[in-house]
Design an enzyme around this catalytic site. Structure first.
Site, PDB file in Angstrom:
ATOM      1  N   ASP A 145      -9.589  -5.105  -5.161  1.00  0.00           N
ATOM      2  CA  ASP A 145      -8.800  -3.651  -4.457  1.00  0.00           C
ATOM      3  C   ASP A 145      -9.156  -2.514  -5.545  1.00  0.00           C
ATOM      4  O   ASP A 145      -9.081  -2.788  -6.727  1.00  0.00           O
ATOM      5  CB  ASP A 145      -7.509  -4.000  -4.388  1.00  0.00           C
ATOM      6  CG  ASP A 145      -6.699  -2.877  -3.772  1.00  0.00           C
ATOM      7  OD1 ASP A 145      -7.488  -1.853  -3.164  1.00  0.00           O
ATOM      8  OD2 ASP A 145      -5.443  -2.881  -3.262  1.00  0.00           O
ATOM      9  N   HIS A 150      -7.855  -5.406  -0.651  1.00  0.00           N
ATOM     10  CA  HIS A 150      -6.600  -4.500  -0.196  1.00  0.00           C
ATOM     11  C   HIS A 150      -6.182  -5.254   1.058  1.00  0.00           C
ATOM     12  O   HIS A 150      -6.840  -5.453   1.762  1.00  0.00           O
ATOM     13  CB  HIS A 150      -6.882  -3.103  -0.116  1.00  0.00           C
ATOM     14  CG  HIS A 150      -5.847  -2.393   0.026  1.00  0.00           C
ATOM     15  ND1 HIS A 150      -4.857  -2.319  -1.083  1.00  0.00           N
ATOM     16  CD2 HIS A 150      -5.334  -1.375   1.022  1.00  0.00           C
ATOM     17  CE1 HIS A 150      -3.793  -1.260  -0.830  1.00  0.00           C
ATOM     18  NE2 HIS A 150      -4.093  -0.982   0.555  1.00  0.00           N
ATOM     19  N   SER A 164       0.958  -1.033   0.173  1.00  0.00           N
ATOM     20  CA  SER A 164      -0.120   0.205   0.045  1.00  0.00           C
ATOM     21  C   SER A 164       1.005   1.183  -0.003  1.00  0.00           C
ATOM     22  O   SER A 164       1.715   1.560  -0.855  1.00  0.00           O
ATOM     23  CB  SER A 164      -0.799  -0.067   1.091  1.00  0.00           C
ATOM     24  OG  SER A 164      -2.117   0.911   1.129  1.00  0.00           O
TER      25      SER A 164
END
Length: 324
Positions: free
Chosen positions: A258, A288, A160
């Site tokens: 995601d 995610h 991320s």
């Protein structure tokens, strides 16, 4: 959390901001101590690496590694939208135990200052300072690194926001003299946090999640360019793109569900266009950072094995893989 105060902004599940300027983090504040993990037999310890800013790193190594064995070294940047989490977050701690066990590496998980107390680019500055530390004699004399780290086999890995920072660190190494001292072999980008003002892919048909990411980034980064700031959109006007990325190979991993998926795909496609050796993995049926919530599930294990193959193998050119 104070329920009596008036809320000015809430970005769930990250933060609640009150009109008096105070705030509460809504997640990522739990603490797991370092030590020996009995399931993976990976051990860890915390080391202060940047005294001026109080930044620490958590170093991991397989407990059974022999004194004569040198292992690849992974510098890991955690995610959390630049708002939450730390090197002591239990989700990251248990996930990195599993990753180190699978990859057979020495891993340095870097803490960094977070928004809103420390506006960007503080997190990037801390990550860069951590790379400078890795290149220093102080790092090479740290007992675990001295005994087991092969500094000629260095990788940056992150998920991320941490994957975002891995990109920016590799780009900065391209242009800085530090790039001559740090021998970066590759970067592993797990569900990278990139974005843009103009929607692409699934963002077009999911305006709700598009708006949520927009609001999150505009809170994180006070920029007049909004979601086309080069920190979040490497392909916006004026951004450097990926040409000349200071590493030999890149692995991009995305999750099918995601909302950031298409930005990761675009990043991979731009790498291929630039001629860089890039690898791509898409994991179906998950969202995610799913692996943080269940690092023992089969798809998380497949993710860890893919990262291990990337680090310990020779690279496979433009390999693309989908995991059902």
């Amino acid at each position: 959390m104070d329920s009596s105060k008036e809320v000015s902004l809430e970005i769930f599940p990250y933060i609640r901001v009150y009109k008096d300027g105070t705030f509460d983090r809504l997640a990522g504040f739990e603490i797991a101590p370092p030590g020996l993990d009995p399931d993976t037999r990976v051990e860890s310890k915390d080391v202060l690496i940047l005294p001026d800013t109080g930044i620490s790193a958590r170093i991991y190594r397989p407990s059974a590694v022999s004194a004569a064995t040198k292992l690849p070294i992974v510098i890991y940047f955690h995610g959390g939208a630049f708002i939450i989490s730390s090197i002591a977050d239990p989700k990251y701690h248990f996930c990195l135990n599993a990753l180190v066990a699978e990859c057979n590496v020495v891993l340095v998980s870097v803490d960094y200052r977070r928004v809103p107390e420390h506006p960007l680019p503080a997190a990037y500055d801390d990550s860069w300072a951590a790379l400078q530390w890795i290149a220093s004699e102080e790092a090479r004399s740290e007992p675990w690194l001295r005994e087991h780290a092969d500094f000629d086999r260095l990788f940056l890995v992150g998920d991320s926001g941490g994957a975002n920072m891995s990109h920016h660190m590799a780009m900065r190494l391209r242009d800085d003299v530090l790039g001559e001292r740090v021998k970066l072999l590759g970067i592993g980008m797990i569900q990278p946090y990139f974005w843009g003002e103009t929607p692409i892919g699934a963002e077009v048909t999911d305006p709700g999640r598009k708006a949520w990411v927009d609001v999150t980034w505009r809170f994180v980064c006070a920029s007049d360019k909004g979601c086309d700031d080069p920190l979040i959109n490497p392909f916006a006007d004026g951004a450097p793109g990926v040409d000349g990325l200071a590493c030999k190979k890149v692995l991009v991993i995305v999750s099918e569900q995601d909302i950031l998926r298409d930005r990761g795909r675009l990043y991979y496609e731009k790498l291929v266009e630039s001629g860089g050796p890039a690898e791509f993995m898409e994991i179906e049926g998950v969202d995610h950072v799913f692996h943080l919530y269940d690092p023992s599930c089969e798809k998380a294990k497949r993710l860890f094995k893919r990262v291990a193959s990337f680090i310990n193998g020779d690279g496979e050119g433009h390999k693309k893989e989908t995991v059902e």
